[in-house]
Design an enzyme around this catalytic site. Structure first.
Site, short mmCIF file in Angstrom:
data_model
loop_
_atom_site.label_atom_id
_atom_site.label_comp_id
_atom_site.label_asym_id
_atom_site.label_seq_id
_atom_site.Cartn_x
_atom_site.Cartn_y
_atom_site.Cartn_z
N TYR A 155 12.85 -20.67 -94.13
CA TYR A 155 13.92 -21.28 -94.67
C TYR A 155 14.20 -20.48 -96.21
O TYR A 155 15.20 -20.31 -96.60
CB TYR A 155 13.63 -22.45 -95.06
CG TYR A 155 14.75 -23.60 -95.79
CD1 TYR A 155 15.93 -23.82 -94.68
CD2 TYR A 155 14.89 -24.02 -97.07
CE1 TYR A 155 17.06 -24.51 -95.34
CE2 TYR A 155 15.88 -24.44 -97.60
CZ TYR A 155 17.03 -24.97 -96.67
OH TYR A 155 17.92 -25.38 -97.38
N HIS A 209 20.48 -20.27 -99.86
CA HIS A 209 20.57 -21.65 -99.68
C HIS A 209 20.87 -22.83 -100.83
O HIS A 209 20.42 -23.76 -101.07
CB HIS A 209 19.21 -22.45 -98.98
CG HIS A 209 18.85 -21.77 -97.56
ND1 HIS A 209 19.56 -22.23 -96.51
CD2 HIS A 209 17.91 -21.12 -97.23
CE1 HIS A 209 19.19 -21.67 -95.57
NE2 HIS A 209 18.21 -20.75 -96.11
N GLU A 259 29.10 -21.83 -95.43
CA GLU A 259 28.62 -22.62 -94.28
C GLU A 259 28.86 -23.93 -94.55
O GLU A 259 28.74 -24.84 -93.56
CB GLU A 259 27.38 -22.07 -93.90
CG GLU A 259 26.18 -22.58 -94.90
CD GLU A 259 24.80 -22.04 -94.26
OE1 GLU A 259 24.81 -20.89 -94.27
OE2 GLU A 259 24.08 -22.83 -93.98
MG MG Z 1 22.66 -19.63 -94.75
#
Ligand code: MG
Length: 404
Positions: A155, A209, A259
């Site tokens: 992640y 992120h 996103e």
């Molecule tokens: Mg992404």
């Protein structure tokens, strides 16, 4: 005329997170499928399709895709939310699938034909430390990938400290906390090591992120400039996109974003202002093929590329929907790889093929993919499907939530 006679939903994947929409017609054997998967709010999307949208479109002419899209878009008065968009996308993709089957052509042919030989895909390399990460990048290079995302431990990019390292308030001892400065230090060291080991040849990306404070996002983009990234992804959260102007003024690190976008007003100023380089909307979160082909056309006019979001929780139908857009769009930059198990792909005959760093469509009419309902049902584990999932709740040392 081909009439819509009903809509069914099929839940699959072992954790029940994939929702496939099947639009049925009055023509013998003719139906279309679409993706309406939402990892976190799955029942809500399914309820909107079953209770609101199926009654709205049943009986309508299946060929009027644009009209049905516009009708659903405003059907609940409020629009541009992720749940309605996802439900709408499932129906929209299925209608394009039906139109392609009726025409005997893949959807990208209906859109104007292909302008690439295949879809360039990027890989997800990861590792617990730099040595593991470099090995993983080399493995993908050997498979033929040209563009590779580099992260620590799936992640993240690091930046997590133990409670003791971070000095948390008394009585508060979480396993780990997020720290902007630690993140910057870790990611810069990661790219230094990657470029030293691999040279400038592999095209590397990194996904932040959205964890950083905006001023640190500007710093990171600037400090990463010497490492020649293909793009830096989601360096800012959607609430802070105005900061891209500052990033642009200070460095030439290419930016990928989008996103989490569900409303065209989120991406429009970034594209028309040439403030990003790759737009990463998820096709199902924007409302399907109908709005995304327009989005791609706007990107082309402004020199921005598309990099439709795929990755972890997407299903094989959303993957091919994005690929039809890619094949037809000159603005296509790259598409994210997916992680499907062999038995999952067996439930989707005509699924895309990923080999040598490129994605290939089946070439069959419509979306070119089908669902084997018996296999799809066999994948589902009812116990696992009952477990509720929430986006990761990372916090800073003082306990403040970090927005994902
Ligand atoms: Mg992404």
């Amino acid at each position: 005329m081909t009439r819509i006679t009903g809509i069914r939903t099929i839940r699959t994947r072992s954790d029940g997170s994939w929702l496939i929409v099947k639009v049925l017609t009055d023509q013998p054997g003719l139906y279309g499928i679409g993706s309406a998967s939402d990892y976190y709010q799955r029942e809500a999307v399914e309820a909107v399709i079953t209770h609101n949208l199926a009654p709205l479109v049943t009986g309508r002419d299946a060929s009027a895709i644009e009209d049905i899209w516009q009708s659903i878009y405003t059907s609940g008065y409020w629009r541009n939310g992720s749940i309605l968009n996802t439900a709408l996308a499932g129906i929209d993709m299925a209608l394009w699938d039906i139109k392609g089957k009726e025409a005997g052509m893949p959807v990208y042919q209906l859109l104007g034909g292909a302008c690439h030989q295949a879809v360039l895909a990027y890989a997800h390399a990861g590792g617990r430390d730099t040595a593991e990460l470099i090995d993983d990048v080399r493995r993908y290079q050997a498979e033929g990938y040209q563009v590779i995302r580099c992260q620590y431990a799936q992640y993240g990019g690091g930046g997590f400290l133990s409670s003791a390292q971070a000095r948390t308030p008394r009585g508060y001892a979480p396993k780990q906390v997020f720290d902007d400065e630690a993140y910057l230090e870790k990611v810069l060291a990661m790219f230094e090591a990657l470029r030293t080991a691999l040279g400038n040849q592999p095209k590397l990306t990194h996904d932040v992120h959205e964890h950083l404070r905006p001023q640190n996002a500007v710093r990171l983009a600037k400090l990463l400039e010497p490492y020649n990234l293909f793009f830096l992804e989601d360096v800012l959260p959607p609430e802070q996109i105005a900061w891209f102007e500052l990033i642009r003024q200070q460095c030439a690190t290419p930016q990928a974003m989008g996103e989490l976008f569900v409303n065209p007003q989120e991406w429009l100023p970034l594209v028309t202002g040439r403030l990003i380089d790759y737009l990463r909307v998820r096709v199902s979160k924007a409302g399907g093929i109908t709005p995304c082909r327009k989005l791609a056309a706007i990107c082309e006019a402004f020199g921005v590329h598309t990099a439709w979001q795929e990755g972890g929780d997407n299903d094989p139908v959303n993957q091919v929907a994005a690929m039809h857009l890619d094949m037809n769009s000159w603005a296509m930059g790259v598409q994210e790889e997916n992680h499907f198990a062999p038995q999952e792909l067996e439930a989707f005959p005509g699924h895309a093929e990923l080999t040598g760093g490129y994605l290939y469509l089946s070439g069959k009419p419509g979306l070119g993919i089908d669902i084997d309902e018996a296999r799809a049902e066999a994948l589902l584990d009812p116990e696992r499907a009952r477990i509720r999932h929430f986006a990761a709740e990372d916090r800073r040392a003082d306990g403040t939530i970090v927005r994902p």
